[in-house]
Design a protein around this motif. Structure first.
Motif, short mmCIF file in Angstrom:
data_model
loop_
_atom_site.label_atom_id
_atom_site.label_comp_id
_atom_site.label_asym_id
_atom_site.label_seq_id
_atom_site.Cartn_x
_atom_site.Cartn_y
_atom_site.Cartn_z
N GLU A 1 0.83 -1.23 -0.13
CA GLU A 1 -0.04 0.09 0.02
C GLU A 1 0.92 1.32 0.10
N THR B 1 -6.41 1.70 -9.42
CA THR B 1 -5.73 0.60 -9.58
C THR B 1 -6.38 -0.50 -8.79
N GLU B 2 -6.92 -0.06 -7.62
CA GLU B 2 -7.57 -1.22 -6.78
C GLU B 2 -8.88 -1.82 -7.57
N SER C 1 -8.45 -3.96 -10.34
CA SER C 1 -8.08 -5.41 -9.99
C SER C 1 -9.54 -6.29 -10.36
#
Length: 901
Positions: free
Chosen positions: A274, A299-300, A303
């Motif tokens: 993180e 970006t999270e 996923s």
């Protein structure tokens, strides 16, 4: 009555001006003694900086006590303006001292190049507390008693992704209040030197620098460091990094946050960790930190889209060998017996359908039943992403004390270029002060030129795209005839057909053209925006954002739009083809559909842009910094001072974040607008962003000067652009599924035209091809050699030659078209309905955050009330004590008078 917002702004500006005036008046009372003390101090000091007696990484003045908050540099100018510049610097520095800033000048003899002067600036405590009040900075008054958020279930599984708690949260949570000088004892001031973080200190100093006057020229008061930089009076102005990034600072220097950031954030080996966002905020300020919050959150969310897209791709891979369409195409008895009409005039020959066997199998990877599901999923995903981002943004606003934040005054300040170009002045109806004014008629020509320039460059992009289409049409005919004539290409033809070869080469050429046009337009757009003479920095950035986004939208997406919605849609039919410029026959899609070509186009442009962007971002500043150090006399950054090391670094610039956001938003367009054609796009974007975060962190920490800290409570206008692209993506993906993929024609055949109950899709390939009589070919289009067959096939739904309505669209064509339009309407309505429901169900600010905001406001009011009450009691106690003393004295005097009588 005036506008209440304007009146409120004016009242706030008057309050700030009064605070500054009050402080400056207090400073001026002791100015003469201060100047004399400062002069004697400078005379008594050693004029030459002894480098062997002080650490090269020192961020202090020569006394080792006063911290350097900002550095200005300049070089002696031998041109005719040298005296004017020297006079400006002298006046500017005198005015800086009058505001209370302390300056220390390093002579050019001490610099590594022997010609650069460095002016080091320190903001003492009195200056910091005054301008902290002027800027409304919130500071801690009590440690927060709100318990931290509960850990999510299975959070222990995320242990390897976590950073040490001291890095994640370098400071405890506090209740905060706007700083005031008259309540200093209310705030948690343990050490005056560390009470204000270094980012806050450099923000305060820059605020003073941007408002400090340096003289009167042409009857106008000139002020601000930006104007001095523009005129090359100073060559640079920057805050210092707090040490080296590869080693911790030695005492007495404070904790080296740059080193901590490099170790825990900028290293590529920490790609899975993180981000230390609180530390980024403390060091670089909220504006840069907000960009990394957005990039990390994006970006999270990618996923999840990447996992679903990869699952759809795997489904296509597993079902590829069982696909009846490609099986029929590859079957020698079916596809091998179908003679297809030539793909170009005269030069191209007839060909057998089974030559596209491999292409049809690859096409199935992306054009299968999961395509519809993924298109609908991405329409919902983008809504969830934007709604959850609003929640994350609200949480960061609370945690970073930005709930009541207003726009930075620097952003609303007049640009020096605007003031310099203004020849008129106008009375402000609200403030009753004369201010620079530029009438609309004098700016109108530049607006027309700006609009014409943007339109011309967008037209140039379209022209280049047409040129690439012409290239493909020309090369296709040449390449097709070459492959037919050369026996050595027989083994290659099975997987490298003329269609695929020209499509790939055209996509690569198109990508190169895109990069060239983008590079040139960036320079032109900045120049034309300056020529518009925007009034404030905010207007300048908004104008540039509009120009750059419009151009990049057309530049990067136009070729994808062409392949998705135009290529192969207006071809005509054998004997009556449509022609581009009456010379080149319109492009046809591969027999497997245009989706595979759209996939190839999207992959090449998206992947190429990301690779090129990361290489450019990493290598460009590194090469420039190496070149600067190479020109230094010692050729080693370990041998010269902290301010010189930072001076030789690349400047991040006021538009540094603008280009980072532009790059991310462009990628967001690739991921959303055309994702139905390429389910692996989110995965490629995810891999790129994992690298992008570390590249951006690395270059900010190691290759760039430290940017001036600035506040921002959101990502600004980019959020509106993301919403617009999210809405557009629903329509584009619906049209891609309907018109570019082969899903709808297959479904129509399955439910309406199939005659085989056991294998409903058997015969689809033959059904999707129409028949043309070779004898009907015009002489100038038919191949020169005679053949023993009388008909050829082409992809369309038309009546055969023996029918009375030969070559007109048959009923199946209209059924398929109706199904396509129905699908678009249904998909758009379903996705938009789900989007609106999700937007309504998900609050912009989470309830937990709302409760915390209310709790903090309540506690802040209570603490302030208790403080004022305690202060009042103390004042009353002192007053009553004094009153009792006076009464006692009077009684004693009366007693003495009686005794005397």
């Amino acid at each position: 009555m005036g506008d209440p917002d304007v009146l409120e702004m004016v009242q706030e500006e008057e309050r700030l001006s009064n605070l500054e005036a009050e402080y400056v008046f207090g400073m001026n009372e002791n100015q003469q003694s201060l100047s004399s003390r400062e002069t004697s101090f400078l005379i008594s000091e050693e004029p030459v900086f002894k480098k062997d007696e002080q650490s090269k990484d020192s961020i202090f003045f020569r006394d080792g006590i006063r911290q350097i908050d900002f550095v200005l540099s300049y070089v002696d100018d031998i041109k005719k303006e040298a005296e004017l510049k020297a006079e400006r610097r002298k006046e500017f520095e005198q005015n800086l001292r009058k505001t209370g800033l302390e300056l220390e000048i390093e002579d050019k003899r001490n610099s590594e190049d022997g010609r650069t002067y460095f002016v080091k600036i320190h903001a003492p405590w009195e200056v910091l507390v005054t301008y902290a009040e002027v800027l409304g900075i919130k500071m801690p008054i009590k440690e927060s008693d709100i318990p931290p958020a509960e850990n999510i279930p299975f959070s222990y599984m995320l242990g390897p992704l976590k950073l040490p708690k001291k890095v994640r949260h370098p400071r405890p949570e506090y209740f905060t209040a706007q700083f005031t000088r008259h309540r200093q004892e209310l705030f948690l001031i343990e050490d005056e030197s560390s009470f204000f973080p270094s980012s806050m200190r450099n923000r305060i100093v820059y605020y003073i620098l941007s408002r400090c006057p340096f003289g009167i020229e042409d009857g106008k008061k000139k002020f601000g460091i930006e104007r001095l930089l523009t005129s090359n009076t100073y060559s640079s102005a920057y805050p210092l990094h707090d040490g080296q990034y590869w080693k911790p600072s030695a005492p007495p220097n404070p904790v080296n946050e740059r080193y901590i950031l490099f170790q825990n954030w900028a290293r590529f080996s920490y790609f899975y960790k993180e981000q230390p966002l609180d530390l980024v905020r403390n060091y670089f300020g909220e504006k840069i930190a907000m960009y990394f919050v957005f990039l990390g959150f994006y970006t999270e969310m990618l996923s999840f889209a990447a996992i679903v897209g990869l699952a759809c791709f795997i489904y296509g891979l597993l079902s590829m060998h069982n696909n009846s369409n490609s099986s029929e195409i590859c079957d020698p008895t079916i596809g091998g017996q179908i003679i297809m009409c030539p793909l170009c005039d005269q030069v191209c020959d007839y060909w057998r359908l089974n030559t596209t066997c491999l292409a049809s199998k690859i096409s199935h990877l992306f054009d299968n039943e999961s395509t519809v599901f993924f298109a609908i999923f991405m329409g919902i995903w983008v809504t969830l992403f934007l709604e959850f981002w609003k929640q994350r943004q609200a949480r960061m606003e609370y945690e970073w004390d930005l709930v009541d934040f207003e726009e930075e005054q620097q952003q609303l300040q007049l640009r020096p270029e605007f003031e310099a170009m203004c020849k008129h002045r106008k009375m402000n109806a609200v403030t009753k002060e004369m201010e620079p004014y530029m009438p609309l008629w004098s700016r109108l020509p530049w607006y027309f030129l700006s609009g014409a320039t943007v339109t011309f460059w967008m037209a140039l992009v379209i022209a280049c795209m047409v040129a690439v289409i012409v290239y493909r049409l020309s090369v296709f005919a040449t390449f097709a005839s070459f492959m037919e004539s050369e026996a050595s290409f027989k083994h290659v033809k099975s997987f490298l057909t003329p269609q695929i070869t020209t499509s790939l080469s055209g996509s690569c050429l198109n990508f190169i053209v895109i990069l060239i046009l983008n590079f040139i337009y960036e320079k032109i757009s900045v120049w034309i925006t300056k020529m518009e003479i925007p009034r404030t920095y905010q207007e300048y950035e908004s104008s540039l954002t509009l120009k750059m986004f419009l151009f990049q939208f057309v530049n990067f997406y136009s070729s994808c739009f062409y392949v998705a919605f135009f290529k192969g849609k207006f071809v005509g039919y054998p004997g009556k083809y449509t022609y581009l410029f009456h010379a080149w026959r319109s492009e046809e899609c591969d027999p497997g559909g245009c989706l595979i070509e759209l996939t190839a186009q999207l992959t090449i442009i998206m992947t190429g842009k990301q690779i090129f962007g990361n290489i450019k971002e990493a290598i460009y500043p590194m090469v420039l910094n190496w070149w600067r150090r190479r020109k230094a006399r010692t050729n080693s950054e370990k041998l010269y001072s902290r301010w010189e090391q930072d001076h030789d670094l690349e400047t991040f610039g006021s538009l540094g974040l603008f280009y980072e956001y532009l790059e991310t938003v462009t990628q967001f367009g690739f991921v959303t607008l055309f994702v139905a054609s390429f389910p692996l796009a989110p995965l490629l974007a995810l891999l790129n962003n994992i690298i992008e975060i570390r590249v951006d962190a690395w270059k900010l920490t190691t290759q760039y000067r430290r940017p001036v800290a600035a506040k921002a409570h959101s990502i600004g206008v980019w959020q509106d652009i993301l919403y617009g692209m999210a809405v557009l993506s629903v329509a584009t993906n619906a049209f891609i599924v309907a018109f570019t993929s082969d899903i709808i024609p297959r479904l129509v055949y399955y439910y309406a035209y199939s005659t085989d109950d056991t294998q409903p899709m058997r015969g689809y390939v033959n059904d999707s091809l129409s028949t043309f009589l070779i004898a009907d070919f015009p002489n100038h289009t038919a191949p020169s050699e005679k053949r023993d067959f009388v008909t050829c096939r082409y992809r369309d739904y038309r009546y055969p030659p023996e029918d009375d309505q030969k070559y007109f669209h048959n009923m199946q064509y209209w059924h398929v078209l109706a199904a396509k339009m129905t699908f678009i309407i249904v998909m758009e309505h379903v996705v938009f309905l789900v989007k609106f429901l999700l937007a309504w169900m998900i609050p912009d600010v989470p309830k937990v955050v709302l409760d915390r905001i209310k709790r903090e406001k309540l506690m802040t009011v209570k603490i302030l009330h208790d403080f004022e009450l305690h202060k009042l009691k103390e004042n009353l106690k002192i007053s009553s004590t004094e009153l009792a003393k006076q009464v006692l004295i009077q009684e004693n005097k009366a007693q003495l008078a009686k005794s005397a009588v």
